[in-house]
Design a protein around this motif. Structure first.
Motif, PDB file in Angstrom:
ATOM      1  N   PRO A  72       2.352   4.820   0.804  1.00  0.00           N
ATOM      2  CA  PRO A  72       2.510   5.541   2.070  1.00  0.00           C
ATOM      3  C   PRO A  72       1.358   6.527   2.241  1.00  0.00           C
ATOM      4  O   PRO A  72       1.029   7.263   1.321  1.00  0.00           O
ATOM      5  N   LEU A  73       0.773   6.529   3.406  1.00  0.00           N
ATOM      6  CA  LEU A  73      -0.359   7.423   3.619  1.00  0.00           C
ATOM      7  C   LEU A  73       0.041   8.649   4.409  1.00  0.00           C
ATOM      8  O   LEU A  73      -0.629   9.648   4.406  1.00  0.00           O
ATOM      9  N   ILE A  74       1.140   8.538   5.088  1.00  0.00           N
ATOM     10  CA  ILE A  74       1.654   9.708   5.783  1.00  0.00           C
ATOM     11  C   ILE A  74       2.933  10.109   5.066  1.00  0.00           C
ATOM     12  O   ILE A  74       3.822   9.297   4.906  1.00  0.00           O
ATOM     13  N   SER A  75       3.001  11.313   4.658  1.00  0.00           N
ATOM     14  CA  SER A  75       4.218  11.731   3.989  1.00  0.00           C
ATOM     15  C   SER A  75       5.311  11.974   5.006  1.00  0.00           C
ATOM     16  O   SER A  75       5.178  12.801   5.889  1.00  0.00           O
ATOM     17  N   ALA A  76       6.376  11.231   4.873  1.00  0.00           N
ATOM     18  CA  ALA A  76       7.479  11.398   5.810  1.00  0.00           C
ATOM     19  C   ALA A  76       8.447  12.458   5.308  1.00  0.00           C
ATOM     20  O   ALA A  76       9.347  12.870   6.015  1.00  0.00           O
ATOM     21  N   ASN A  89       7.118   7.950  12.605  1.00  0.00           N
ATOM     22  CA  ASN A  89       6.461   8.101  11.315  1.00  0.00           C
ATOM     23  C   ASN A  89       7.447   7.966  10.160  1.00  0.00           C
ATOM     24  O   ASN A  89       8.234   8.845   9.883  1.00  0.00           O
ATOM     25  N   ASP A  90       7.393   6.836   9.487  1.00  0.00           N
ATOM     26  CA  ASP A  90       8.281   6.642   8.343  1.00  0.00           C
ATOM     27  C   ASP A  90       7.478   6.620   7.051  1.00  0.00           C
ATOM     28  O   ASP A  90       7.943   6.194   6.014  1.00  0.00           O
ATOM     29  N   GLY A  91       6.261   7.055   7.145  1.00  0.00           N
ATOM     30  CA  GLY A  91       5.464   7.135   5.936  1.00  0.00           C
ATOM     31  C   GLY A  91       4.864   5.813   5.510  1.00  0.00           C
ATOM     32  O   GLY A  91       4.145   5.732   4.530  1.00  0.00           O
ATOM     33  N   SER A  92       5.130   4.774   6.280  1.00  0.00           N
ATOM     34  CA  SER A  92       4.670   3.472   5.825  1.00  0.00           C
ATOM     35  C   SER A  92       3.367   3.050   6.491  1.00  0.00           C
ATOM     36  O   SER A  92       2.746   2.080   6.089  1.00  0.00           O
ATOM     37  N   PHE A  93       2.976   3.809   7.502  1.00  0.00           N
ATOM     38  CA  PHE A  93       1.813   3.383   8.242  1.00  0.00           C
ATOM     39  C   PHE A  93       0.529   3.650   7.463  1.00  0.00           C
ATOM     40  O   PHE A  93       0.383   4.664   6.828  1.00  0.00           O
ATOM     41  N   SER A  94      -0.380   2.726   7.552  1.00  0.00           N
ATOM     42  CA  SER A  94      -1.631   2.994   6.865  1.00  0.00           C
ATOM     43  C   SER A  94      -2.812   2.662   7.767  1.00  0.00           C
ATOM     44  O   SER A  94      -3.037   3.314   8.764  1.00  0.00           O
ATOM     45  N   MET A 120       0.832  -1.209   0.000  1.00  0.00           N
ATOM     46  CA  MET A 120       0.000   0.000   0.000  1.00  0.00           C
ATOM     47  C   MET A 120       0.863   1.254   0.000  1.00  0.00           C
ATOM     48  O   MET A 120       1.906   1.316   0.635  1.00  0.00           O
ATOM     49  N   ALA A 149      -7.405   6.919   2.387  1.00  0.00           N
ATOM     50  CA  ALA A 149      -6.200   7.736   2.358  1.00  0.00           C
ATOM     51  C   ALA A 149      -5.792   8.234   3.732  1.00  0.00           C
ATOM     52  O   ALA A 149      -4.822   8.943   3.865  1.00  0.00           O
TER      53      ALA A 149
END
Lengths: 359, 359
Positions: free
Chosen positions: A3-7, B335-340, A1, B165
């Motif tokens: 990335p939903l949070i932009s790091a 937060n590495d941007g990978s969490f969904s 999936m 999202a």
DNA sequence: CACTTTCGTTGGATCGGTTCAAATTTTGAC
DNA sequence: GTCAAAATTTGAACCGATCCAACGAAAGTG
């Protein structure tokens, strides 16, 4: 999936969108802060640029520096942060603090730390306009740190009778404790035991009157003084009243009662310096088939809501917790330099955990 | 009494004491930030100057701007701030969030607002590195606002099945509700009533399945779906199951039960979408001398600690609240941007509020 | 004594905005 | 068409620190 949070970094600043929209950064700032003074066409252009570049609005970090005011008050304790959500007294207090903050639009920052170095750093770097300091435990250190910040602050739970230079809101612990003790002596009780709040950061165990007089925390000391003044008044030998210092949790309270009831002369009345302890005591007594108030009476201190619905409902000294919270917030926010110490009245509320002395 | 809180401005800056001590501001900064690299003699001189001028240490406002990181996470809700200290679910969640924060040294900022404009402003101006959003009520608006900040954020209590999202942590509400319903059908119950969480910000009252399908809050919708899927499976006509929408407080729950038990065909089983409602229902039933689980069984949802000590103890679907809190904090901080999205398992815990259907 | 390190200090750049006096443009009146 | 008043926009200054490249002085080396 995906990335939903932009790091990724967010290097897009107000200046960037100003340039993109072809206006000065002053105007760009106005678009967000005072849109009405910017011509519509320009406003739309800037907003469009912001949208296109993924600008999340003016960063409060920047605004803060200029504005000076954070619009948040810090609430500090030496306990772990979860104390705020688990301790009944703290919860009632926080509920009223938060209501007062809501009413004025101020935010709340919870400040604490596992260890002491952290505590210092956390207090020093907290982004707040002032502090409300919970003094239940480790109070003096906290007050010291808060004072060093040179921000307005209020100590909750009057600490130290000597230190007149700190603003504080509390109750008259001596009078309150006296009320509790007198209630029991009037019911004919002669054999007492005291469950004490922490004296220092030193664990729990049986203690003595002399130790208590040296207590770091004046609340603990004053409550004992209040108890003993009253007991002495009716000629009870306070030197023989067992005092057990707890850390206000189930384990130490139960250990205390194990200890107290192991003696030959068991008490008919227990003076607990907090409702939390009193409620744990009620549990212990029920578990040991000791009738309350038939065999033993229990009187707490604080007036937390749980006391009204316990089995049996708890006789206690109620503090105006909500009022204290409200005043504390007021003192911080409307800080006009005039606030000093304020002592609020307490009240004895008799419920079903206290009754006449047996026999 | 003399003013104890100085209301005067504190115009004393690092630069001031630097000048007073006759060093550059760079050196002055080092005295506080990295004392070890400054020659002792100079260090003492600067500290003395700071002391003399009443300097409270480097202002975090300034540091913040440069450092970028606030080292605090915001916890947002559309409810009043006191929600965090009063709602049982929120309290357990906050306790675990705060433990996770303690462990990493992060602070907590509580964000909320009485009205909606305030809410927007508060979210926009909160000094935090990320948000944890409580979605119990008014969730979508909150999520929208949080997202606009372009900070990492996690929604608690999976909202909206459509919106993929947003990072979210929650439980499978459909499966959990199914578990609750199946427990009751297996005990032989055929006449049900549902106490529903808010569908929109619209007060309380009886509602219908159609209304629920349009629910703004997916948690509410999904739980109903879960209940009804199971009831349908055993050929119960779900169109005839009364649904009462509450606002999760005593007043609306009691009104709901008044309404439900006013009907000719009273239920033998109540499905409550939250433990809080279930506990209020228990109170109502006791007050009306309706035996639980003799006459009526009640099953809650959430697994708050109060449910274990209620009278009778509450059968419920327990969510891993603490685990959710922990994960949320982790998601923000690391937060590495990978969490969904993450869905955690729920569990049926059978206690004494549910039993076989009468007759 | 010249020359390289090491240590401590300096001062300018930067963080991301807000503010305000001055400059510029627009509008309105005559 | 001219001029003052009103409406906008600009750009520099500032908020309070941290960071870092460059620099000066003291210490060490041959």
């Amino acid at each position: 999936m995906a990335p939903l949070i932009s790091a990724k970094t967010r290097p897009v600043r107000l200046a960037d969108i100003a340039k993109a929209a072809g206006v000065s950064h002053g105007t760009a700032s106005n678009v967000f802060a005072r849109p009405e003074i910017v011509r519509e066409e320009v406003r739309e252009r800037v907003k469009a640029a912001a949208e296109a570049m993924g600008y999340g609005g003016p960063d409060p970090k920047g605004r803060l520096l200029r504005a000076g005011k954070v619009n948040a008050i810090g609430v500090a304790t030496a306990e772990p942060l979860s104390y705020f959500f688990e301790d009944p007294f703290a919860r009632v207090m926080m509920a009223s603090i938060s209501q007062a903050c809501d009413a004025t639009g101020a935010g709340i920052s919870l400040v604490s730390a596992a260890n002491n170095e952290q505590l210092a750093w956390n207090i020093q770097s907290a982004l707040v306009d002032g502090f409300i300091v919970f003094c239940v435990d480790g109070g003096s250190k906290l007050v010291e740190l808060a004072r060093e910040r040179k921000l307005p602050f209020v100590a909750l739970d009057l600490d130290s009778d000597d230190d007149d230079a700190v603003a504080a809101i509390g109750v008259d612990n001596i009078a309150g404790a006296g009320l509790a003790a007198r209630h029991l002596t009037e019911l004919g009780h002669r054999r007492f035991a005291v469950l004490a709040l922490p004296v220092a950061d030193s664990g729990f165990g049986p203690t003595t009157r002399e130790q208590m007089e040296k207590a770091l925390y004046s609340g603990t000391r004053d409550r004992l003084r209040g108890y003993f003044a009253e007991l002495s008044r009716v000629d009870i030998d306070v030197e023989r009243v067992p005092i057990y210092e707890t850390v206000n949790d189930e384990e130490s309270v139960w250990a205390g009662l194990d200890h107290i009831f192991a003696g030959a002369e068991t008490p008919t009345a227990i003076l607990a310096m907090s409702d939390r302890m009193a409620l744990h005591a009620l549990d212990w007594l029920r578990k040991h088939d000791i009738s309350v108030p038939g065999d033993v009476s229990v009187v707490g201190f604080d007036g937390v809501p749980e006391g009204a619905v316990s089995k049996p409902p708890l006789t206690t000294i109620v503090q105006p917790i909500a009022e204290m919270g409200r005043l504390a917030v007021k003192a911080i926010l409307e800080n006009d330099g005039s606030f000093s110490r304020q002592s609020l009245p307490v009240e004895l509320v008799v419920r079903a955990s206290s009754g006449p002395s047996p026999a």
